[in-house]
Design an enzyme around this catalytic site. Structure first.
Site, short mmCIF file in Angstrom:
data_model
loop_
_atom_site.label_atom_id
_atom_site.label_comp_id
_atom_site.label_asym_id
_atom_site.label_seq_id
_atom_site.Cartn_x
_atom_site.Cartn_y
_atom_site.Cartn_z
N GLU A 138 -3.91 -9.69 4.07
CA GLU A 138 -4.55 -9.59 5.56
C GLU A 138 -5.46 -10.45 5.74
O GLU A 138 -6.05 -10.54 6.40
CB GLU A 138 -4.96 -8.21 4.67
CG GLU A 138 -4.43 -6.55 5.71
CD GLU A 138 -2.73 -6.07 3.85
OE1 GLU A 138 -3.27 -7.24 3.35
OE2 GLU A 138 -2.43 -5.16 4.38
N GLU A 155 0.87 -1.62 0.11
CA GLU A 155 0.16 -0.54 0.56
C GLU A 155 0.53 1.35 -0.35
O GLU A 155 0.27 2.29 -0.68
CB GLU A 155 -0.36 -0.08 1.12
CG GLU A 155 -2.36 -1.10 1.50
CD GLU A 155 -3.38 -1.08 2.40
OE1 GLU A 155 -2.54 -2.01 3.52
OE2 GLU A 155 -3.98 -0.73 2.14
N1 COA Z 1 4.97 -7.16 11.76
C1 COA Z 1 5.03 -7.58 12.82
N2 COA Z 1 6.85 -8.71 12.98
C2 COA Z 1 6.84 -9.15 11.71
C3 COA Z 1 5.80 -9.16 10.52
C4 COA Z 1 5.07 -7.90 10.18
N3 COA Z 1 3.94 -7.11 9.77
N4 COA Z 1 6.19 -10.01 9.48
C5 COA Z 1 6.99 -10.44 10.21
N5 COA Z 1 6.80 -9.99 11.39
C6 COA Z 1 8.41 -10.63 12.27
C7 COA Z 1 7.87 -12.46 12.41
O1 COA Z 1 6.49 -12.67 13.79
C8 COA Z 1 9.20 -12.63 12.28
O2 COA Z 1 9.29 -11.77 14.20
P1 COA Z 1 10.54 -13.68 15.66
O3 COA Z 1 11.97 -13.38 14.56
O4 COA Z 1 10.50 -12.52 16.56
O5 COA Z 1 9.83 -14.39 14.98
C9 COA Z 1 10.16 -12.54 12.19
O6 COA Z 1 9.22 -10.91 11.44
C10 COA Z 1 10.72 -12.56 10.88
O7 COA Z 1 9.31 -13.18 10.18
P2 COA Z 1 9.16 -14.87 9.19
O8 COA Z 1 7.83 -14.98 8.89
O9 COA Z 1 9.88 -15.70 10.21
O10 COA Z 1 10.64 -14.39 8.50
P3 COA Z 1 9.86 -14.86 6.82
O11 COA Z 1 11.41 -14.61 6.03
O12 COA Z 1 10.11 -16.65 6.51
O13 COA Z 1 8.78 -14.39 6.25
C11 COA Z 1 7.23 -13.02 5.74
C12 COA Z 1 8.91 -13.25 6.18
C13 COA Z 1 7.36 -11.28 5.24
C14 COA Z 1 7.35 -13.67 4.47
C15 COA Z 1 6.19 -13.30 6.54
O14 COA Z 1 6.77 -12.61 8.29
C16 COA Z 1 5.00 -12.72 6.69
O15 COA Z 1 4.43 -12.73 5.51
N6 COA Z 1 4.45 -11.87 7.81
C17 COA Z 1 3.48 -10.94 7.64
C18 COA Z 1 2.83 -10.06 6.65
C19 COA Z 1 1.48 -9.49 6.71
O16 COA Z 1 0.76 -10.83 6.95
N7 COA Z 1 1.69 -7.85 6.61
C20 COA Z 1 0.21 -7.73 6.74
C21 COA Z 1 -0.07 -7.00 7.81
S1 COA Z 1 -2.01 -6.44 8.35
#
Ligand code: COA
Length: 684
Positions: free
Chosen positions: A125, A105
């Site tokens: 989301e 976004e």
């Molecule tokens: N907000 C806060 N923390 C987040 C985050 C977010 N949007 N996205 C990832 N993190 C944190 C995870 O909890 C993890 O924390 P930890 O190491 O303390 O456990 C760390 O960042 C790494 O994330 P992880 O998922 O283990 O890494 P990855 O490389 O396997 O995957 C993403 C990365 C971005 C693909 C995955 O974390 C993801 O899908 N995140 C959510 C994105 C999302 O839903 N965004 C929209 C929010 S409305």
């Protein structure tokens, strides 16, 4: 404090690079820093455009999800985006990696999007029970039309750089940042105009959207986020943008506060916590993992072999007889061909994966494998024989894993001279589809074997959860107690279809009795017979059904009747009579049982057992058990798993119910000390 951004100037460009570890989540301080830096570039007469990018693998993973439960502070993401849109100079983003949710976004709030080849864009989301809340539902349709935008918003599936370009989200794909900056400089020097996406009009007609929305709505089972997602994109055609943005933001907050969204956030973090092991440091050196062996070409063995092949790891399947081996290998090929025919993988991919699986009738063929997973018949003497042979042939350092679901892994390890290398990998059926793997640590398992097995789980696309050795490990031990309570309730007065309906209304895809019919009543029967008096409560009715040849769907009759191969069962008066007979024989006076009692008793059995499991150190934390139920037993993410549901209900209530059931029903309700302790702490 770490610098959340890095700023530089380069010719006419002011560059803002987000660098908030680990994923550039757009928390309050980062939003503030970007806003401040943008203001500085706006004020600097030497700067003609701002460039926004990320670092490493991440542009930005979006809103900081931890802030959803702790309250938000200004500037909100919507404020930051509004500031970029109100500026006088163009803002160009270079998406260098993952741009999810709010990250995407943020990019849509800028004028032009450049992509590096590794860019990935998504609106995840929906997986958190929500819709984009900072303009995504209004701006993406303006760029690519409503139907395609709706697909991205309602599936959460990431798209790669070439797809994003093809859809019209971005200007171009450039090979690296250097090239991007050179090209942006040229266009800026040629007088790049401002072009906020919010000022565009949605192409196409609103009717196309209704057609595109129909399958999503049909599959949604009333999920609020899906309904709101459709409504939001509908507004992009007709409502003034500021009105639509305000509606989108309010809806986002409303959905965020719902129990469905809270449950899904819980699972998101629980899945990540499950990877952490208290006494196995994250930097534990891993053993090599380049080749695998599977012992047994049955349903489990072939399913597990496909997990390895899917991840590009060559795998050799061992079976005693050539015919059984051929049969297993043919099933693997067949599965890949079906996936190809259904368009799930390409023809080359299907061929490559099948090509990674080879077979042999000689166990010595796994001598050089980095890991061997045993999936043979569930009997201790058979397992002992296999492990003794593996001990003799496998190279030093190979991981020797068992897929047992019922046997004591400490005892299996005794058949080898290297119990440190022995571990359980409990896959769930069908193994190539179900996400969960219980990684079962035995008493002597080495830490690097645990770390390597957890990493392997992730590499093969599974969700590994560490548990310890006990009867049924974590998942099945809980699930058996859940089923046992359903049996007891049926003897007390409930009927199978009432019990099933309570749980399908609650959100399970199938009730526990229908699940038994699907799995085959003969399976549980054989296990109970083998265990004899060790089964804590006789499943008398289920046993009678099995003894009369009613095995479930496969025989057309079980707890239900399945006329002419139907997959949905219909109630059977004969079963009702059989149940009444069992109650009478046991001297139980049948009574009406309420739906509420069924729900509480079955669920609190799961929960009390779950607390016992954590108390005994078999699982590390209650969240791990939620991860197990959501990924191994098909429980809805929208409920957050049984342990989360108990907390949402109130642990004081749960503990009071369990204590009362213990007094009124029997010793199998002995409250877990940990549950009582946590209930007390929660009430304090
Ligand atoms: N907000 C806060 N923390 C987040 C985050 C977010 N949007 N996205 C990832 N993190 C944190 C995870 O909890 C993890 O924390 P930890 O190491 O303390 O456990 C760390 O960042 C790494 O994330 P992880 O998922 O283990 O890494 P990855 O490389 O396997 O995957 C993403 C990365 C971005 C693909 C995955 O974390 C993801 O899908 N995140 C959510 C994105 C999302 O839903 N965004 C929209 C929010 S409305």
């Amino acid at each position: 404090m770490e610098n959340l951004i890095d700023t530089q100037t380069r010719g006419p460009l002011g560059i803002i690079r987000m660098q908030r570890a680990p994923v550039n989540a757009l928390g309050h301080a980062l939003r503030g820093a970007i806003s401040e830096a943008h203001r500085g570039f706006e004020a600097d007469p030497a700067i003609r455009a701002t460039v926004l990018t990320g670092n490493g693998k991440f542009f930005s993973a979006g809103a900081d999800i931890t802030e959803f439960d702790t309250g938000r502070k200004k500037p909100y993401l919507t404020d930051l985006i509004a500031r970029l849109e109100e500026g006088t100079k163009p803002v160009v983003v270079i998406i260098n990696g993952i741009a999810y949710g709010g990250g995407f976004e943020l990019a849509l709030g800028c004028d032009y999007i450049y992509l590096l080849p590794q860019a990935r864009l998504a609106f995840p989301e929906i997986n958190l029970g929500n819709i984009p809340g900072a303009g995504g539902t209004q701006k993406l349709p303006r760029l690519i039309g409503g139907p395609k935008a709706l697909d991205i918003i309602l599936t959460g599936t990431p798209i790669d750089a070439s797809r994003a370009l093809e859809l019209g989200i971005a200007e171009t794909i450039v090979s690296d940042e250097e090239e991007a900056l050179a090209r942006i400089t040229q266009t800026v020097e040629a007088g790049l105009p401002r072009r906020p996406v919010r000022d565009l009009t949605v192409p196409g007609s609103a009717d196309e959207l209704e057609t595109a929305a129909e399958p999503h709505l049909r599959r949604s089972r009333g999920a609020m986020a899906v309904l709101k997602g459709v409504e939001a994109v509908r507004m992009s055609y007709s409502a003034p943008i500021d009105e639509a943005l305000a509606w989108e933001r309010d809806t986002f907050h409303e959905l965020n506060a719902s129990s469905e969204a809270r449950a899904q956030r819980h699972i998101f973090f629980a899945e990540r916590s499950a990877r952490k092991i208290a006494d196995v440091p994250a930097d534990t050196p891993l053993r090599p993992m380049e080749s695998a062996g599977i012992i047994g070409a049955g349903t489990m063995g072939t399913g597990i072999a496909m997990c390895f092949a899917n991840a590009g790891i060559p795998v050799r399947v061992i079976e005693q007889e050539q015919e059984r081996l051929d049969h297993g290998l043919a099933r693997i090929r067949q599965t890949y061909e079906t996936m190809r025919d259904r368009g799930r993988i390409s023809a080359e991919e299907a061929q490559a994966r099948a090509g990674l699986v080879t077979g042999s009738v000689d166990l010595a063929a796994v001598a050089n494998a980095d890991i061997v997973v045993e999936a043979v018949f569930e009997a201790m003497d058979v397992k002992h024989e296999v492990f003794a042979k593996l001990d003799a042939v496998c190279k030093p350092g190979a991981i020797l894993a068992t897929n047992t679901s019922t046997l004591d892994i400490d005892k299996i390890a005794e058949a080898t001279s290297r119990p440190r290398d022995v571990i359980g990998l409990h896959f769930f059926s069908p193994a190539h589809i179900m996400k969960l793997v219980e990684v079962v640590r035995a008493r002597k398992t080495a830490k690097d074997v645990i770390a390597t097995s957890m990493a392997l789980g992730q590499r093969i696309g599974k969700i590994p959860v560490l548990v310890g050795v006990c009867d049924g490990f974590a998942g099945n031990r809980m699930f058996i107690n859940f089923n046992r309570e359903a049996q007891i309730l049926i003897e007390e007065g409930a009927l199978p279809w009432q019990v099933d309906k309570v749980f399908t209304d609650w959100g399970l895809a199938m009730g526990p009795l229908s699940v038994m019919d699907l799995a085959g009543l003969d399976v549980g029967y054989r296990i109970r017979q083998a265990r004899g008096s060790q089964t804590p409560y006789p499943f008398t009715t289920a046993d009678r059904l099995a003894e009369s040849g009613r095995y479930g769907q496969k025989t057309g009759r079980g707890w239900y009747l399945y006329p002419e191969g139907a997959r949905r069962g219909v109630p059977d008066p004969e079963v009702e009579k059989l149940i009444e007979d069992v109650s009478r024989e046991k001297g139980i006076r049948r009574r009406p049982v309420t739906d509420e009692e069924i729900l509480r008793r079955c669920l609190w059995q799961l929960v009390n057992t779950g607390y016992q499991i954590v108390e005994e150190g078999i699982a590390q934390r209650t969240g791990d058990l939620d991860v197990i139920f959501v990924n191994g037993y098909g429980w809805p993410r929208t409920r957050g798993g049984p342990m989360f549901y108990a907390r949402e209900t109130g642990l004081a209530q749960v503990a009071a119910d369990v204590t009362r059931f213990h007094e009124e029903i029997g010793p199998h309700w002995k409250p877990s000390a940990l549950l009582l302790e946590e209930a007390k702490a929660a009430g304090a």
